[in-house]
Motif scaffolding. Sequence first.
Motif, PDB file in Angstrom:
ATOM      1  N   TYR A  92      11.632   6.079  -0.527  1.00 56.58           N
ATOM      2  CA  TYR A  92      12.065   7.078  -1.513  1.00 56.58           C
ATOM      3  C   TYR A  92      11.488   8.445  -1.181  1.00 56.58           C
ATOM      4  N   LYS A  93      10.256   8.473  -0.700  1.00 54.02           N
ATOM      5  CA  LYS A  93       9.661   9.733  -0.264  1.00 54.02           C
ATOM      6  C   LYS A  93      10.458  10.314   0.898  1.00 54.02           C
ATOM      7  N   VAL A 108       8.421  10.840  -7.619  1.00 54.42           N
ATOM      8  CA  VAL A 108       8.623  11.199  -6.209  1.00 54.42           C
ATOM      9  C   VAL A 108       9.643  12.329  -6.095  1.00 54.42           C
ATOM     10  N   PHE A 109      10.737  12.217  -6.830  1.00 59.22           N
ATOM     11  CA  PHE A 109      11.778  13.247  -6.777  1.00 59.22           C
ATOM     12  C   PHE A 109      11.329  14.521  -7.491  1.00 59.22           C
ATOM     13  N   GLU A 110      10.648  14.354  -8.589  1.00 62.89           N
ATOM     14  CA  GLU A 110      10.174  15.531  -9.327  1.00 62.89           C
ATOM     15  C   GLU A 110       9.209  16.359  -8.485  1.00 62.89           C
ATOM     16  N   GLU A 111       8.307  15.692  -7.784  1.00 61.85           N
ATOM     17  CA  GLU A 111       7.324  16.388  -6.949  1.00 61.85           C
ATOM     18  C   GLU A 111       7.972  17.137  -5.794  1.00 61.85           C
ATOM     19  N   ARG A 112       9.199  16.791  -5.457  1.00 62.95           N
ATOM     20  CA  ARG A 112       9.885  17.435  -4.334  1.00 62.95           C
ATOM     21  C   ARG A 112      10.945  18.433  -4.804  1.00 62.95           C
ATOM     22  N   GLU A 147       9.212   4.883 -13.161  1.00 67.04           N
ATOM     23  CA  GLU A 147       8.575   6.174 -13.432  1.00 67.04           C
ATOM     24  C   GLU A 147       7.954   6.747 -12.169  1.00 67.04           C
ATOM     25  N   ALA A 148       7.324   5.907 -11.363  1.00 63.18           N
ATOM     26  CA  ALA A 148       6.710   6.389 -10.126  1.00 63.18           C
ATOM     27  C   ALA A 148       7.758   6.951  -9.168  1.00 63.18           C
ATOM     28  N   ASN A 176       0.809  -1.226   0.000  1.00 59.24           N
ATOM     29  CA  ASN A 176       0.000   0.000   0.000  1.00 59.24           C
ATOM     30  C   ASN A 176       0.836   1.268   0.000  1.00 59.24           C
ATOM     31  N   ASP A 177       2.151   1.157   0.239  1.00 63.91           N
ATOM     32  CA  ASP A 177       3.026   2.333   0.161  1.00 63.91           C
ATOM     33  C   ASP A 177       4.435   1.888  -0.230  1.00 63.91           C
ATOM     34  N   PRO A 178       4.615   1.382  -1.459  1.00 60.96           N
ATOM     35  CA  PRO A 178       5.906   0.790  -1.847  1.00 60.96           C
ATOM     36  C   PRO A 178       7.046   1.791  -1.972  1.00 60.96           C
TER      37      PRO A 178
END
Length: 282
Positions: free
Chosen positions: A224-225, A256-260, A251-252, A218-220
């Motif tokens: 990384y986050k 994560v890095f792009e959003e931060r 890609e996911a 549910n939170d793989p």
Amino acid sequence: MATARPIYQQLSKNITAYPPEEAREMAFMLLEHYFGLRKADVLADKTLPPNRTEPDWFRIIERLNRQEPIQHVIGTTIFCGLEFEVSPDVLIPRPETEDLVRLIMHDFADREEVVRVLDIGTGSGCLAVTLARFLPQSDVTGWDVSEEALAMAQRNADNLKADVTFERQDILNVPASETRRFDCVVSNPPYVTRSEAADMDRNVLDYEPEVALFVDDNDPLIFYKAVANFCTQHLTKDGACYVEINERFGEATRQVFEERGFRHIQVYKDIHGKDRSIRATF
């Protein structure tokens, strides 16, 4: 005088839990570890060292046929040309993780000033120790939540004469008092989902630490986050973050890095053409 080939043939024949090709490779590894014989020496049927200590081959074969990893049987493995002690307390270093070392060396080898490196989830210390050895201008810190892993990492650093500071720290709960900044943050975090366990071999499932392998479905991307969040506060302006990833989430993980706020994010493939690592900078 005893020679290498008969022992090699007996080992190859009696290691039955693996396909013949793998059994032969294990036989070569055993003869190199215990007698210092390279593959060419075995094939040439060289004489065994006269002062050798004969191991308990029956016990070794028994352990291998229970699918205990050969690295645990001999107690060590090779990573980037260095010999690391391993045990069930740590994840066995994989060849694909060497790609992270190559990426970091490419980026920092010519840098003259100190490179402050943080290895998150250091395990055996393979990344931290190797970088401390190969980047003489580095100041390396390794984090892990496991006291047993930290003890092994320290032994590996001592054995390989690498100057690394190891600390017990959980990337999911970094205290507000942590204010250091790093030029290089590297991590090979747990990334195998629980649902993938059904497809994994016993030599991994039964003998390697769950805490270093698995994340919940549910939170793989939880680690990384956490790593990316940490880097937003603790990575220097010109620094870079390097992570090994699950091939299913290339890609996911990039997102994560792009959003931060990371602006330059490269996904690298391994020798099998699978997404395996990411380099991210601001």
